[in-house]
Design an enzyme around this catalytic site. Structure first.
Site, PDB file in Angstrom:
ATOM      1  N   ARG A 147       0.824  -1.220   0.000  1.00 39.60           N
ATOM      2  CA  ARG A 147       0.000   0.000   0.000  1.00 39.60           C
ATOM      3  C   ARG A 147       0.852   1.262   0.000  1.00 39.60           C
ATOM      4  NH1 ARG A 147      -5.431  -1.531   2.380  1.00 39.60           N
ATOM      5  NH2 ARG A 147      -6.086   0.614   2.356  1.00 39.60           N
ATOM      6  N   TYR A 150       0.836   4.111  -2.669  1.00 36.33           N
ATOM      7  CA  TYR A 150      -0.188   5.168  -2.653  1.00 36.33           C
ATOM      8  C   TYR A 150       0.053   6.115  -1.478  1.00 36.33           C
ATOM      9  CZ  TYR A 150      -4.945   7.181  -2.759  1.00 36.33           C
ATOM     10  OH  TYR A 150      -6.028   8.028  -2.833  1.00 36.33           O
TER      11      TYR A 150
HETATM   12  N1  UDP Z   1     -12.987  -5.143   2.197  1.00 36.64           N
HETATM   13  C1  UDP Z   1     -13.719  -6.298   2.406  1.00 36.64           C
HETATM   14  N2  UDP Z   1     -14.243  -6.937   1.325  1.00 36.64           N
HETATM   15  C2  UDP Z   1     -14.087  -6.494   0.048  1.00 36.64           C
HETATM   16  C3  UDP Z   1     -13.351  -5.314  -0.162  1.00 36.64           C
HETATM   17  C4  UDP Z   1     -12.804  -4.669   0.930  1.00 36.64           C
HETATM   18  O1  UDP Z   1     -13.898  -6.742   3.549  1.00 36.64           O
HETATM   19  O2  UDP Z   1     -14.613  -7.151  -0.884  1.00 36.64           O
HETATM   20  C5  UDP Z   1     -12.459  -4.438   3.372  1.00 36.64           C
HETATM   21  C6  UDP Z   1     -10.977  -4.061   3.277  1.00 36.64           C
HETATM   22  O3  UDP Z   1     -10.157  -5.132   3.722  1.00 36.64           O
HETATM   23  C7  UDP Z   1     -10.931  -2.857   4.186  1.00 36.64           C
HETATM   24  C8  UDP Z   1     -12.287  -2.193   4.013  1.00 36.64           C
HETATM   25  O4  UDP Z   1     -13.133  -3.211   3.470  1.00 36.64           O
HETATM   26  O5  UDP Z   1     -10.770  -3.254   5.528  1.00 36.64           O
HETATM   27  C9  UDP Z   1     -12.263  -1.013   3.058  1.00 36.64           C
HETATM   28  O6  UDP Z   1     -11.584  -1.411   1.902  1.00 36.64           O
HETATM   29  P1  UDP Z   1     -11.517  -0.514   0.594  1.00 36.64           P
HETATM   30  O7  UDP Z   1     -10.791  -1.328  -0.439  1.00 36.64           O
HETATM   31  O8  UDP Z   1     -12.861  -0.030   0.228  1.00 36.64           O
HETATM   32  O9  UDP Z   1     -10.668   0.759   0.960  1.00 36.64           O
HETATM   33  P2  UDP Z   1      -9.607   1.166   2.077  1.00 36.64           P
HETATM   34  O10 UDP Z   1     -10.379   1.864   3.119  1.00 36.64           O
HETATM   35  O11 UDP Z   1      -8.921  -0.060   2.634  1.00 36.64           O
HETATM   36  O12 UDP Z   1      -8.675   2.043   1.351  1.00 36.64           O
END
Ligand code: UDP
Length: 319
Positions: A147, A150
């Site tokens: 990550r 980013y």
């Molecule tokens: N997440 C999940 N299932 C999914 C996609 C994401 O449980 O199909 C979880 C991910 O692990 C994180 C949260 O949802 O804890 C938010 O993920 P997202 O990719 O939307 O953005 P982030 O806040 O991590 O940048």
């Protein structure tokens, strides 16, 4: 006759947030120049604006060069892959657009004596050890994790923006955007909102990563756009959190999507991505005080609109 309209350049203008910004600035009577290379953006997002005489689209990779003739009053730098899946797919373009792309966008703003606004992110706080996150928190980022491409790109972008402000006395702003959702998110962008809605609409299991106890705070796009609009015309130069402080666990969020989409989908558990932040919630005291801003749209209402939009898109694809 020379137009008296103020001119705003929006990099990433064909993306999810960029295109909603284009709409807002056109509505407010600006001339909008949308710059995008379409790696994660989509011209369909600005299709209705293409006919507008106050709207121009320029296909350009801002990490290489941006040349735009004429007067420009505002440069908003929104170009970047923004979902974890996207920036893992495009790690080097993500680093480049946060570094070179920000440098080029700042250079354009400097040359035109324009105000500059950087789209930064709650990811600058990494996996935060302070909760909720205030702008004064320096963050907990793993620079060499997946990550990091980013997070560090955006941290560099903030540093560069402040350096231009201090060295060139430019008018600059930094918005730290927390999880935002709404129409025009890409169905396959991999973020939790499109994933869960897509899965729910097709009665597939919702994929909760980890134990689902990690938290996020979801802001509807219209609230976010309004906060950014206010920030641009404020006299403040430091970073400002814009997001919705109502916090949910991902498991609660999954159950809410199942309920609102009225689906029989089950919940399944999958491995947690590396360095996935355990908690995230903005402290928005600064935005409240400075911008007289706070979110208005409740998660249920925003989600209902978003589900309806995804449903309509799915119908279009099958018709
Ligand atoms: N997440 C999940 N299932 C999914 C996609 C994401 O449980 O199909 C979880 C991910 O692990 C994180 C949260 O949802 O804890 C938010 O993920 P997202 O990719 O939307 O953005 P982030 O806040 O991590 O940048």
């Amino acid at each position: 006759m020379v137009s008296k309209k103020k001119v705003v350049v929006i990099t990433g203008g064909a993306g999810f947030l960029g295109s909603h910004l284009c709409d807002r600035f056109i509505r407010e009577g600006f001339k909008v120049i949308c710059v995008d290379n379409l790696i994660t953006g989509n011209l369909n997002n600005v299709r209705t604006l293409l006919k507008d005489r106050n709207f121009d689209y320029v296909k350009c990779n801002v990490s290489k060069d941006i040349r735009i003739p004429g007067t420009i009053h505002y440069v908003l730098h929104f170009a970047s892959p923004a979902s974890p899946v996207d920036y893992l797919m495009y790690p080097i373009p993500t680093l480049k657009v946060g570094s070179r792309g920000t440098h080029n966008s700042l250079g354009l703003a400097k040359d035109k004596k324009a105000t500059f606004l950087l789209a930064s992110t709650s990811e600058v706080y990494g996996d935060p050890l302070q909760h909720p996150q205030k702008e004064t928190y320096w963050g907990n980022v793993n620079p060499i994790g997946p990550r990091g491409v980013y997070d560090e790109a955006k941290r560099f972008a903030e540093a560069m923006t402040m350096a231009y402000h201090r060295s060139h006395h430019m008018d600059t702003k930094i918005v730290r955007i927390f999880n935002t959702y709404g129409p025009r998110m890409r169905i396959r962008d991999g973020r939790v909102v499109p994933n869960f809605i897509d899965q729910a609409l097709h009665s597939r299991p919702l994929t909760v990563y980890g134990n689902g106890r990690q938290t996020r705070s979801f802001c509807y796009y219209s609230d976010l756009i309004d906060g950014i609009y206010r920030l641009l015309f404020s006299g403040y130069h430091g970073p400002v959190n814009i997001g919705n402080p109502k916090e949910f666990t991902i498991l609660e969020f999954a159950k809410l999507v199942v309920k609102l989409a009225d689906t029989k989908s089950k919940i399944v558990y999958e491995p947690l991505p590396v360095d996935d932040p355990k908690q995230r919630r903005p402290d928005i005291s600064l935005a409240r005080k400075l911008l007289k801003w706070e979110p208005k749209v409740a998660l249920e209402d925003g989600l209902m609109e978003t589900i309806a939009w995804f449903e309509a898109q799915a119908k279009k694809r099958t018709s």
